[in-house]
Design a protein around this motif. Structure first.
Motif, PDB file in Angstrom:
ATOM      1  N   ASN A 186       0.812  -1.210   0.000  1.00 25.82           N
ATOM      2  CA  ASN A 186       0.000   0.000   0.000  1.00 25.82           C
ATOM      3  C   ASN A 186       0.851   1.268   0.000  1.00 25.82           C
ATOM      4  OD1 ASN A 186      -2.973  -0.687   0.145  1.00 25.82           O
ATOM      5  ND2 ASN A 186      -2.167  -2.035   1.730  1.00 25.82           N
ATOM      6  N   SER A 187       1.957   1.268   0.740  1.00 20.53           N
ATOM      7  CA  SER A 187       2.833   2.434   0.730  1.00 20.53           C
ATOM      8  C   SER A 187       3.414   2.648  -0.660  1.00 20.53           C
ATOM      9  CB  SER A 187       3.961   2.261   1.752  1.00 20.53           C
ATOM     10  OG  SER A 187       3.451   2.171   3.060  1.00 20.53           O
ATOM     11  N   GLY A 188       3.935   1.582  -1.253  1.00 18.42           N
ATOM     12  CA  GLY A 188       4.525   1.698  -2.577  1.00 18.42           C
ATOM     13  C   GLY A 188       3.537   2.165  -3.616  1.00 18.42           C
ATOM     14  N   ALA A 189       2.320   1.620  -3.579  1.00 13.66           N
ATOM     15  CA  ALA A 189       1.311   1.989  -4.560  1.00 13.66           C
ATOM     16  C   ALA A 189       0.921   3.462  -4.421  1.00 13.66           C
ATOM     17  CB  ALA A 189       0.084   1.097  -4.413  1.00 13.66           C
ATOM     18  N   GLU A 190       0.711   3.933  -3.189  1.00 12.22           N
ATOM     19  CA  GLU A 190       0.273   5.310  -3.000  1.00 12.22           C
ATOM     20  C   GLU A 190       1.383   6.302  -3.335  1.00 12.22           C
ATOM     21  OE1 GLU A 190      -2.021   6.201   0.405  1.00 12.22           O
ATOM     22  OE2 GLU A 190      -3.488   4.657  -0.097  1.00 12.22           O
ATOM     23  N   ILE A 191       2.617   5.965  -2.958  1.00 10.78           N
ATOM     24  CA  ILE A 191       3.728   6.869  -3.263  1.00 10.78           C
ATOM     25  C   ILE A 191       3.999   6.893  -4.763  1.00 10.78           C
ATOM     26  CG2 ILE A 191       6.216   7.180  -2.977  1.00 10.78           C
ATOM     27  CD1 ILE A 191       5.847   6.258  -0.057  1.00 10.78           C
ATOM     28  N   ALA A 192       3.936   5.733  -5.428  1.00 14.64           N
ATOM     29  CA  ALA A 192       4.151   5.694  -6.878  1.00 14.64           C
ATOM     30  C   ALA A 192       3.092   6.513  -7.614  1.00 14.64           C
ATOM     31  CB  ALA A 192       4.138   4.246  -7.370  1.00 14.64           C
ATOM     32  N   LEU A 193       1.849   6.422  -7.168  1.00 14.89           N
ATOM     33  CA  LEU A 193       0.781   7.214  -7.796  1.00 14.89           C
ATOM     34  C   LEU A 193       1.079   8.705  -7.653  1.00 14.89           C
ATOM     35  CD1 LEU A 193      -2.010   7.016  -9.203  1.00 14.89           C
ATOM     36  CD2 LEU A 193      -3.030   7.246  -6.926  1.00 14.89           C
ATOM     37  N   TRP A 202       8.481   3.960 -12.141  1.00 11.48           N
ATOM     38  CA  TRP A 202       8.399   2.518 -12.199  1.00 11.48           C
ATOM     39  C   TRP A 202       8.097   1.992 -10.794  1.00 11.48           C
ATOM     40  CZ3 TRP A 202      12.729   4.740 -14.866  1.00 11.48           C
ATOM     41  CH2 TRP A 202      12.688   4.598 -16.256  1.00 11.48           C
ATOM     42  N   LEU A 203       7.291   0.968 -10.733  1.00  7.97           N
ATOM     43  CA  LEU A 203       6.973   0.314  -9.470  1.00  7.97           C
ATOM     44  C   LEU A 203       7.402  -1.140  -9.580  1.00  7.97           C
ATOM     45  CD1 LEU A 203       5.673   0.315  -6.653  1.00  7.97           C
ATOM     46  CD2 LEU A 203       3.453  -0.080  -7.748  1.00  7.97           C
ATOM     47  N   ALA A 204       8.372  -1.519  -8.759  1.00  4.73           N
ATOM     48  CA  ALA A 204       8.995  -2.836  -8.879  1.00  4.73           C
ATOM     49  C   ALA A 204       8.501  -3.774  -7.792  1.00  4.73           C
ATOM     50  CB  ALA A 204      10.517  -2.716  -8.796  1.00  4.73           C
ATOM     51  N   GLY A 205       8.182  -4.990  -8.203  1.00  4.06           N
ATOM     52  CA  GLY A 205       7.789  -6.011  -7.250  1.00  4.06           C
ATOM     53  C   GLY A 205       6.664  -6.858  -7.780  1.00  4.06           C
ATOM     54  N   LYS A 206       6.317  -7.859  -7.024  1.00  2.72           N
ATOM     55  CA  LYS A 206       5.221  -8.724  -7.407  1.00  2.72           C
ATOM     56  C   LYS A 206       3.909  -8.109  -6.948  1.00  2.72           C
ATOM     57  CE  LYS A 206       3.524 -13.475  -7.018  1.00  2.72           C
ATOM     58  NZ  LYS A 206       3.743 -14.816  -6.416  1.00  2.72           N
ATOM     59  N   PRO A 207       2.999  -7.827  -7.862  1.00  2.00           N
ATOM     60  CA  PRO A 207       1.724  -7.232  -7.441  1.00  2.00           C
ATOM     61  C   PRO A 207       1.006  -8.113  -6.426  1.00  2.00           C
ATOM     62  CG  PRO A 207       1.971  -7.126  -9.824  1.00  2.00           C
ATOM     63  CD  PRO A 207       3.078  -8.001  -9.318  1.00  2.00           C
ATOM     64  N   SER A 208       0.479  -7.475  -5.404  1.00  2.32           N
ATOM     65  CA  SER A 208      -0.229  -8.216  -4.360  1.00  2.32           C
ATOM     66  C   SER A 208      -1.707  -8.319  -4.724  1.00  2.32           C
ATOM     67  CB  SER A 208      -0.068  -7.500  -3.022  1.00  2.32           C
ATOM     68  OG  SER A 208      -0.639  -6.214  -3.087  1.00  2.32           O
ATOM     69  N   ALA A 209      -2.450  -8.953  -3.841  1.00  2.00           N
ATOM     70  CA  ALA A 209      -3.902  -9.011  -4.022  1.00  2.00           C
ATOM     71  C   ALA A 209      -4.505  -7.628  -3.784  1.00  2.00           C
ATOM     72  CB  ALA A 209      -4.496 -10.030  -3.055  1.00  2.00           C
ATOM     73  N   THR A 259      -5.355   2.353  -3.450  1.00  2.00           N
ATOM     74  CA  THR A 259      -4.778   2.516  -4.787  1.00  2.00           C
ATOM     75  C   THR A 259      -4.599   1.142  -5.409  1.00  2.00           C
ATOM     76  OG1 THR A 259      -3.630   4.537  -4.117  1.00  2.00           O
ATOM     77  CG2 THR A 259      -2.819   3.416  -6.080  1.00  2.00           C
ATOM     78  N   LYS A 260      -5.296   0.893  -6.503  1.00  2.00           N
ATOM     79  CA  LYS A 260      -5.281  -0.417  -7.140  1.00  2.00           C
ATOM     80  C   LYS A 260      -4.376  -0.394  -8.377  1.00  2.00           C
ATOM     81  CE  LYS A 260      -8.629  -1.500  -4.268  1.00  2.00           C
ATOM     82  NZ  LYS A 260      -9.977  -1.812  -4.748  1.00  2.00           N
ATOM     83  N   LEU A 261      -4.110  -1.573  -8.927  1.00  2.55           N
ATOM     84  CA  LEU A 261      -3.259  -1.680 -10.111  1.00  2.55           C
ATOM     85  C   LEU A 261      -3.837  -0.908 -11.289  1.00  2.55           C
ATOM     86  CD1 LEU A 261      -2.195  -5.446  -9.948  1.00  2.55           C
ATOM     87  CD2 LEU A 261      -0.929  -3.434  -9.162  1.00  2.55           C
ATOM     88  N   ALA A 262      -5.164  -0.911 -11.428  1.00  2.00           N
ATOM     89  CA  ALA A 262      -5.794  -0.158 -12.511  1.00  2.00           C
ATOM     90  C   ALA A 262      -5.541   1.338 -12.357  1.00  2.00           C
ATOM     91  CB  ALA A 262      -7.289  -0.448 -12.549  1.00  2.00           C
ATOM     92  N   ASP A 263      -5.548   1.832 -11.115  1.00  6.18           N
ATOM     93  CA  ASP A 263      -5.272   3.248 -10.881  1.00  6.18           C
ATOM     94  C   ASP A 263      -3.846   3.586 -11.280  1.00  6.18           C
ATOM     95  OD1 ASP A 263      -7.838   3.525  -9.686  1.00  6.18           O
ATOM     96  OD2 ASP A 263      -7.036   2.796  -7.795  1.00  6.18           O
ATOM     97  N   LEU A 264      -2.926   2.687 -10.953  1.00  7.57           N
ATOM     98  CA  LEU A 264      -1.521   2.918 -11.298  1.00  7.57           C
ATOM     99  C   LEU A 264      -1.326   2.916 -12.804  1.00  7.57           C
ATOM    100  CD1 LEU A 264      -0.002   0.605  -8.550  1.00  7.57           C
ATOM    101  CD2 LEU A 264       0.080   3.100  -8.583  1.00  7.57           C
ATOM    102  N   GLY A 265      -1.972   1.959 -13.481  1.00  6.31           N
ATOM    103  CA  GLY A 265      -1.861   1.891 -14.929  1.00  6.31           C
ATOM    104  C   GLY A 265      -2.417   3.131 -15.598  1.00  6.31           C
ATOM    105  N   ALA A 266      -3.553   3.603 -15.099  1.00 11.98           N
ATOM    106  CA  ALA A 266      -4.176   4.787 -15.681  1.00 11.98           C
ATOM    107  C   ALA A 266      -3.317   6.033 -15.490  1.00 11.98           C
ATOM    108  CB  ALA A 266      -5.557   5.005 -15.057  1.00 11.98           C
ATOM    109  N   ALA A 267      -2.512   6.044 -14.417  1.00  4.18           N
ATOM    110  CA  ALA A 267      -1.640   7.190 -14.144  1.00  4.18           C
ATOM    111  C   ALA A 267      -0.309   7.091 -14.882  1.00  4.18           C
ATOM    112  CB  ALA A 267      -1.392   7.305 -12.648  1.00  4.18           C
ATOM    113  N   GLY A 268      -0.088   5.984 -15.580  1.00  9.56           N
ATOM    114  CA  GLY A 268       1.148   5.831 -16.327  1.00  9.56           C
ATOM    115  C   GLY A 268       2.296   5.227 -15.554  1.00  9.56           C
ATOM    116  N   VAL A 269       2.024   4.660 -14.389  1.00 12.32           N
ATOM    117  CA  VAL A 269       3.067   3.973 -13.623  1.00 12.32           C
ATOM    118  C   VAL A 269       3.417   2.663 -14.327  1.00 12.32           C
ATOM    119  CG1 VAL A 269       3.642   2.884 -11.413  1.00 12.32           C
ATOM    120  CG2 VAL A 269       2.316   5.010 -11.453  1.00 12.32           C
ATOM    121  N   HIS A 270       4.712   2.402 -14.493  1.00 12.72           N
ATOM    122  CA  HIS A 270       5.171   1.190 -15.168  1.00 12.72           C
ATOM    123  C   HIS A 270       5.442   0.108 -14.125  1.00 12.72           C
ATOM    124  CE1 HIS A 270       5.748   3.879 -18.578  1.00 12.72           C
ATOM    125  NE2 HIS A 270       6.519   4.634 -17.808  1.00 12.72           N
ATOM    126  N   LEU A 271       4.710  -0.993 -14.185  1.00 13.88           N
ATOM    127  CA  LEU A 271       4.958  -2.124 -13.291  1.00 13.88           C
ATOM    128  C   LEU A 271       6.069  -2.981 -13.872  1.00 13.88           C
ATOM    129  CD1 LEU A 271       1.310  -3.138 -12.352  1.00 13.88           C
ATOM    130  CD2 LEU A 271       2.969  -1.968 -10.911  1.00 13.88           C
TER     131      LEU A 271
END
Length: 368
Positions: A186-193, A202-209, A259-271
């Motif tokens: 959750n920290s990584g997702a919110e800070i990356a957004l 870029w957001l590195a790691g294995k996406p969680s549930a 912050t979900k994976l779809a939100d990150l993708g829509a913001a242009g964050v590269h997983l």
């Protein structure tokens, strides 16, 4: 409800005898302090921070709680304002500071514990030139103790800005250029957004549930109460389903909440895959890809450690050998505010309040 202030040794140098020393003036230490004050106990709450609430105050600027205000209060004092709103970290910090003052809790700020020992009868707690002896010691220091980063972080060039999530405040700390956020929690997702608004991220790691609902006011009204009930009353060490599920939850990553994976993708964050190391001054990912980055934010969690706990009688697995915060290996030693002490929500505010009330009853029983 008004409580009677417990005896405080504020300003004392030398040794003071108290019934209980609580280490940590976060929500867990304050909740327990409230109940001990009701029992007219002689206790003290020690905290390394300058002000009550600094554990919240010193996180990143845009942080908000995941639980609505109606679940963010401590015993005797509901959280003020809109019950369905999600407080900011500063609002939570100010609430805790006001709580300690309102109930006259004997908090000693700027008091970093340097040693806790046990002579076979009583505990000895040292913080600089100050010393306390006590029948009980409660470790309420929270989960965010020592920031954890991989050893290879030191191999990155000195011109790369590196921050652990505990030191990150806002994007103004970053230099121009790409940002790599390491850790898909959750920290990584919110800070990356947040960083993606001004930096390639870029957001590195294995996406969680992910939790299967949209976080917000509707969830606060209809869904979070159900989740809270299950965490408090179903997923506990006293139920068959809890004893089966909790060990599995303990080794699983926390699901993404707001912050979900779809939100990150829509913001242009590269997983991208997890970081494997550093090679030729660049971050190397699993699979061998290199990332030339200007900034790295390590959202890699914390290590729970008590380097000042100097008690030879404690076995290596003493933290696992506990029941509802009562440490089996040493009577008088307690844990509070930790993951899965009793339930799936033992680290959250609702769980802390319930666990603190239980410990206070046990402490009352031992005194009787």
């Amino acid at each position: 409800m008004t409580t009677t202030p417990a005896t405080d040794t504020r300003g004392a140098v030398g040794t003071a005898a108290v019934d209980t020393v609580i280490i940590g003036a976060g929500q867990s230490g304050l909740a327990l302090g409230y109940y001990l004050a009701q029992q007219h106990r002689n206790f003290v709450i020690l905290d390394a921070g300058t002000r009550v609430g600094d554990a919240w105050r010193n996180r990143w600027d845009s942080l908000r709680l995941f639980t609505p205000a109606k679940y963010d209060g401590l015993p005797g004092r509901p959280f003020p304002g809109d019950r369905l709103a999600f407080p900011t970290k500063d609002e939570q910090a100010d609430y805790l500071e006001d709580y300690a003052s309102r109930f006259h809790l004997p908090v000693r700020p700027n008091t970093a514990v340097t040693r806790v020992s046990h002579d076979g009868q009583r505990f000895h707690v040292t913080a600089g030139a100050q010393h306390w002896t006590a029948a009980n010691v409660v470790l309420a220091t929270g989960a965010c103790q020592l920031p954890k980063t991989p050893r290879f972080a030191a191999e990155l060039p000195s011109d790369v800005v590196q921050l652990h999530s505990s030191n990150y405040r806002n994007p103004a700390q970053l230099q121009p250029g790409p940002v790599l956020v390491v850790g898909v929690g959750n920290s990584g997702a919110e800070i990356a957004l947040e960083t993606s608004r001004k930096h390639d991220t870029w957001l590195a790691g294995k996406p969680s549930a992910e939790v299967p609902f949209r976080h917000g006011r509707t969830a606060a009204r209809f869904i979070i109460p159900v989740v809270r009930f299950a965490g408090l009353h179903v997923l506990t060490t006293s139920t068959p389903v809890g004893r089966k599920v909790l060990p599995k939850m303990a080794v699983m990553a926390t699901p993404l909440i707001r912050t979900k994976l779809a939100d990150l993708g829509a913001a242009g964050v590269h997983l991208v895959p997890r970081v494997a190391g550093v090679q030729d001054g660049e971050v190397m990912l699993d699979g061998g890809r290199h990332l030339p980055v200007a900034n790295v934010i390590w959202c890699t969690g914390f290590t729970e450690d008590y380097p000042w706990l100097d008690i030879a009688a404690l076995p290596a697995d003493w933290r696992e050998q506990q029941h509802r915060g009562i440490v089996d290996a040493l009577p008088g030693l307690y844990l509070l505010g930790k993951d899965f002490i009793f339930s799936a929500v033992s680290e959250t505010l609702p769980g802390v309040c319930r666990d603190a009330k239980y410990l206070a009853k046990r402490l009352a029983a031992t005194r009787a």
